[in-house]
Scaffold this motif. Structure first.
Motif, PDB file in Angstrom:
ATOM      1  N   PRO A  69      24.430  -6.916-154.211  1.00 33.46           N
ATOM      2  CA  PRO A  69      23.696  -6.036-155.130  1.00 33.46           C
ATOM      3  C   PRO A  69      22.648  -5.185-154.420  1.00 33.46           C
ATOM      4  N   LYS A  70      22.266  -4.125-155.078  1.00 29.63           N
ATOM      5  CA  LYS A  70      21.311  -3.163-154.528  1.00 29.63           C
ATOM      6  C   LYS A  70      19.976  -3.800-154.191  1.00 29.63           C
ATOM      7  N   ARG A  71      19.516  -4.723-155.002  1.00 34.52           N
ATOM      8  CA  ARG A  71      18.182  -5.296-154.787  1.00 34.52           C
ATOM      9  C   ARG A  71      18.097  -6.142-153.525  1.00 34.52           C
ATOM     10  N   TYR A  72      19.256  -6.521-152.950  1.00 28.13           N
ATOM     11  CA  TYR A  72      19.259  -7.307-151.724  1.00 28.13           C
ATOM     12  C   TYR A  72      19.573  -6.489-150.476  1.00 28.13           C
ATOM     13  N   SER A  73      19.958  -5.219-150.651  1.00 23.17           N
ATOM     14  CA  SER A  73      20.357  -4.431-149.486  1.00 23.17           C
ATOM     15  C   SER A  73      19.915  -2.977-149.522  1.00 23.17           C
ATOM     16  N   GLY A  74      19.135  -2.578-150.516  1.00 21.49           N
ATOM     17  CA  GLY A  74      18.712  -1.185-150.614  1.00 21.49           C
ATOM     18  C   GLY A  74      19.680  -0.345-151.408  1.00 21.49           C
ATOM     19  N   SER A  75      20.949  -0.571-151.235  1.00 21.44           N
ATOM     20  CA  SER A  75      21.997   0.044-152.046  1.00 21.44           C
ATOM     21  C   SER A  75      23.172  -0.927-152.082  1.00 21.44           C
ATOM     22  N   PRO A  76      24.028  -0.820-153.095  1.00 27.75           N
ATOM     23  CA  PRO A  76      25.133  -1.782-153.190  1.00 27.75           C
ATOM     24  C   PRO A  76      26.048  -1.732-151.971  1.00 27.75           C
ATOM     25  N   LEU A  77      26.504  -2.892-151.540  1.00 27.13           N
ATOM     26  CA  LEU A  77      27.452  -2.992-150.440  1.00 27.13           C
ATOM     27  C   LEU A  77      28.742  -3.622-150.951  1.00 27.13           C
ATOM     28  N   THR A  78      29.849  -3.107-150.473  1.00 27.15           N
ATOM     29  CA  THR A  78      31.158  -3.684-150.757  1.00 27.15           C
ATOM     30  C   THR A  78      31.763  -4.156-149.443  1.00 27.15           C
ATOM     31  N   ILE A  79      32.225  -5.409-149.418  1.00 26.82           N
ATOM     32  CA  ILE A  79      32.752  -6.008-148.192  1.00 26.82           C
ATOM     33  C   ILE A  79      34.207  -6.395-148.406  1.00 26.82           C
ATOM     34  N   PHE A  80      35.075  -5.842-147.570  1.00 29.05           N
ATOM     35  CA  PHE A  80      36.503  -6.156-147.604  1.00 29.05           C
ATOM     36  C   PHE A  80      36.799  -7.123-146.457  1.00 29.05           C
ATOM     37  N   THR A  81      37.326  -8.295-146.778  1.00 27.41           N
ATOM     38  CA  THR A  81      37.532  -9.353-145.774  1.00 27.41           C
ATOM     39  C   THR A  81      38.982  -9.806-145.763  1.00 27.41           C
ATOM     40  N   PHE A  82      39.538  -9.881-144.558  1.00 27.40           N
ATOM     41  CA  PHE A  82      40.817 -10.558-144.357  1.00 27.40           C
ATOM     42  C   PHE A  82      40.548 -11.786-143.503  1.00 27.40           C
ATOM     43  N   LYS A  83      40.991 -12.941-143.963  1.00 31.24           N
ATOM     44  CA  LYS A  83      40.764 -14.161-143.198  1.00 31.24           C
ATOM     45  C   LYS A  83      41.973 -15.078-143.296  1.00 31.24           C
ATOM     46  N   THR A  84      42.075 -15.965-142.329  1.00 30.69           N
ATOM     47  CA  THR A  84      43.148 -16.950-142.308  1.00 30.69           C
ATOM     48  C   THR A  84      42.559 -18.305-141.953  1.00 30.69           C
ATOM     49  N   THR A  85      42.879 -19.310-142.750  1.00 31.08           N
ATOM     50  CA  THR A  85      42.398 -20.670-142.527  1.00 31.08           C
ATOM     51  C   THR A  85      43.580 -21.566-142.149  1.00 31.08           C
ATOM     52  N   TYR A  86      43.415 -22.307-141.080  1.00 32.02           N
ATOM     53  CA  TYR A  86      44.411 -23.288-140.657  1.00 32.02           C
ATOM     54  C   TYR A  86      43.871 -24.675-140.985  1.00 32.02           C
ATOM     55  N   VAL A  87      44.679 -25.479-141.680  1.00 34.89           N
ATOM     56  CA  VAL A  87      44.241 -26.800-142.160  1.00 34.89           C
ATOM     57  C   VAL A  87      45.096 -27.883-141.496  1.00 34.89           C
ATOM     58  N   PRO A  88      44.698 -28.345-140.306  1.00 31.11           N
ATOM     59  CA  PRO A  88      45.491 -29.371-139.623  1.00 31.11           C
ATOM     60  C   PRO A  88      45.221 -30.785-140.117  1.00 31.11           C
ATOM     61  N   LEU A  89      44.064 -31.002-140.757  1.00 28.49           N
ATOM     62  CA  LEU A  89      43.676 -32.348-141.181  1.00 28.49           C
ATOM     63  C   LEU A  89      43.755 -32.450-142.692  1.00 28.49           C
ATOM     64  N   ARG A  90      44.599 -33.360-143.168  1.00 33.11           N
ATOM     65  CA  ARG A  90      44.730 -33.603-144.604  1.00 33.11           C
ATOM     66  C   ARG A  90      44.938 -35.090-144.830  1.00 33.11           C
ATOM     67  N   GLU A  91      44.155 -35.652-145.715  1.00 30.56           N
ATOM     68  CA  GLU A  91      44.232 -37.092-146.010  1.00 30.56           C
ATOM     69  C   GLU A  91      44.304 -37.282-147.521  1.00 30.56           C
ATOM     70  N   THR A  92      45.321 -37.970-147.980  1.00 31.72           N
ATOM     71  CA  THR A  92      45.508 -38.221-149.403  1.00 31.72           C
ATOM     72  C   THR A  92      44.563 -39.313-149.877  1.00 31.72           C
ATOM     73  N   LEU A  93      43.890 -39.055-150.980  1.00 34.24           N
ATOM     74  CA  LEU A  93      42.972 -40.015-151.584  1.00 34.24           C
ATOM     75  C   LEU A  93      43.454 -40.327-152.997  1.00 34.24           C
ATOM     76  N   GLY A  94      44.348 -41.261-153.131  1.00 39.10           N
ATOM     77  CA  GLY A  94      44.873 -41.568-154.448  1.00 39.10           C
ATOM     78  C   GLY A  94      45.961 -40.589-154.855  1.00 39.10           C
ATOM     79  N   PRO A  95      46.430 -40.683-156.105  1.00 41.31           N
ATOM     80  CA  PRO A  95      47.575 -39.886-156.546  1.00 41.31           C
ATOM     81  C   PRO A  95      47.278 -38.411-156.787  1.00 41.31           C
ATOM     82  N   HIS A  96      46.001 -38.029-156.890  1.00 42.17           N
ATOM     83  CA  HIS A  96      45.696 -36.647-157.251  1.00 42.17           C
ATOM     84  C   HIS A  96      44.710 -35.953-156.313  1.00 42.17           C
TER      85      HIS A  96
END
Length: 200
Positions: A69-96
């Motif tokens: 918002p404008k009040r945090y930066s002087g004028s409104p900012l728009t940020i376009f982000t491309f990201k990729t997350t790799y999740v090698p660690l996964r542990e099941t905790l119960g059925p859900h």
């Protein structure tokens, strides 16, 4: 020999049983898709977007659009982000439930009048900045907790919900730390974000 064969069959069957009773995060459908909402983390005060889960749901490329918002930066900012997350660690905790840990990288572009263009010859001499002040790249680590909905006859594969945190930094902050060892501090170059993803 026969006892070894029996033990092998028992282990395979028990593994299959665990797989059937474990959380279903879209493994029985095509490519799972998700929508995401994130607060902070260099993507804006609030960012929304979505992506897909690939490589047996261990890789999550996504696109976010965030606002400051404008009040945090002087004028409104728009940020376009491309990201990729790799999740090698996964542990099941119960059925859900499922707990995991990931790491990833991002690149984003910030549009707004408060950011000076580092390549503008009217503002900076040639070569003063060798990178753009509007484009940031970075890395992060991302612990997460996921919940797979309870299947029913009408909804055999209900949506899954993932809550995550992201702790990382970007190239500008990192270079500032390397070239100015006394300032900023390590704590000041870290970014922290929180978000959630709903997948189908």
């Amino acid at each position: 020999m026969r006892p070894l064969v029996c033990l092998g069959l028992m282990s395979v069957l028990s593994g299959a049983a665990r797989a059937q009773t474990g959380p279903d995060f879209g493994r029985h459908r095509g490519v799972p898709v998700f929508v995401s909402v994130q607060i902070g983390g260099g993507a804006g005060m609030v960012a929304v977007g979505g992506g897909v889960r690939l490589a047996h749901q261990r890789l999550e490329p996504e696109v976010l659009v965030g606002r400051v918002p404008k009040r945090y930066s002087g004028s409104p900012l728009t940020i376009f982000t491309f990201k990729t997350t790799y999740v090698p660690l996964r542990e099941t905790l119960g059925p859900h439930w499922q707990m995991g840990g990931g790491l990833g990288g991002f690149i984003n572009y910030t549009h707004g009048a408060t950011l000076l263009n580092s390549k503008d010859p009217r503002k900076y001499p040639d070569g003063y900045y060798w990178f753009s002040t509007r484009v940031r790249t970075g890395l992060y680590v991302a612990p997460r907790l996921s919940y797979a909905g309870r299947p029913s006859t009408q909804h055999p594969h209900p949506p899954g919900l993932t809550a995550y945190a992201e702790l990382g930094t970007n190239d500008l902050y990192f270079l500032s730390r390397v070239t100015n060892r006394n300032s900023p501090t390590l704590r000041n170059i870290l970014t922290l974000g929180f978000g959630s993803k709903v997948s189908w």
